[in-house]
Design an enzyme around this catalytic site. Structure first.
Site, mmCIF file in Angstrom:
data_model
loop_
_atom_site.group_PDB
_atom_site.id
_atom_site.type_symbol
_atom_site.label_atom_id
_atom_site.label_comp_id
_atom_site.label_asym_id
_atom_site.label_seq_id
_atom_site.Cartn_x
_atom_site.Cartn_y
_atom_site.Cartn_z
ATOM 1 N N PRO A 1 0.547 -1.274 0.011
ATOM 2 C CA PRO A 1 -0.094 -0.120 0.077
ATOM 3 C C PRO A 1 0.995 1.263 0.125
ATOM 4 O O PRO A 1 0.751 2.130 0.949
ATOM 5 C CB PRO A 1 -0.845 -0.116 1.316
ATOM 6 N N CYS A 2 1.356 1.389 -0.950
ATOM 7 C CA CYS A 2 2.353 2.570 -0.965
ATOM 8 C C CYS A 2 1.697 3.810 -1.202
ATOM 9 O O CYS A 2 2.213 5.143 -1.009
ATOM 10 C CB CYS A 2 3.333 2.276 -2.524
#
Length: 108
Positions: free
Chosen positions: A60-61
DNA sequence: GCTTTGACTCTCG
DNA sequence: TCGAGAGCCAAAG
């Protein structure tokens, strides 16, 4: 090519729960380094794909933002990430997190 | 092995 | 408040 450094970054990113965000600095600090840029660099070249954050193996950058709660630069998918964050309950105002203090998740 | 680049951050003007 | 410059570390060329 995934280096240990990058892997560590990804692992820390995954620790961020939904609806929460963290900063590059926090990640770097947790790794015992000041390589803020290297952290972003690792995510930039992430093998999971820039917007492939929805997969289970993905990172989940989009939950990783600048120290001031702003999305700073990211990539072309910045817009989509902002939307995604909003969907997770994070308020985004002009590419900046409104309740940054509240959604900020300090790595442990 | 050295140089360049980058999704960063801090400091100064 | 905003903009520019410097510092920092790791990966890629």
């Amino acid at each position: 090519m995934i280096t240990k450094f990058q892997k560590r970054v990804y692992e820390l990113c995954k620790k961020v729960p939904k609806g929460r965000v963290t900063t590059y600095k926090a990640i770097a600090k947790k790794m015992g380094t000041k390589a803020y840029r290297a952290v972003g660099n690792a995510l930039n070249k992430n093998p999971f794909g820039i917007l492939n954050c929805s997969g289970k193996n993905a990172v989940p950058c989009h939950r990783v933002v600048a120290i001031n709660g702003k999305l700073h630069g990211f990539a072309r998918g910045l817009r989509k990430k902002a939307e995604l964050l909003k969907k997770e309950g994070i308020k985004i105002k002009n590419n900046k997190i409104e309740d940054f203090d509240k959604v900020l998740f300090e790595l442990r």
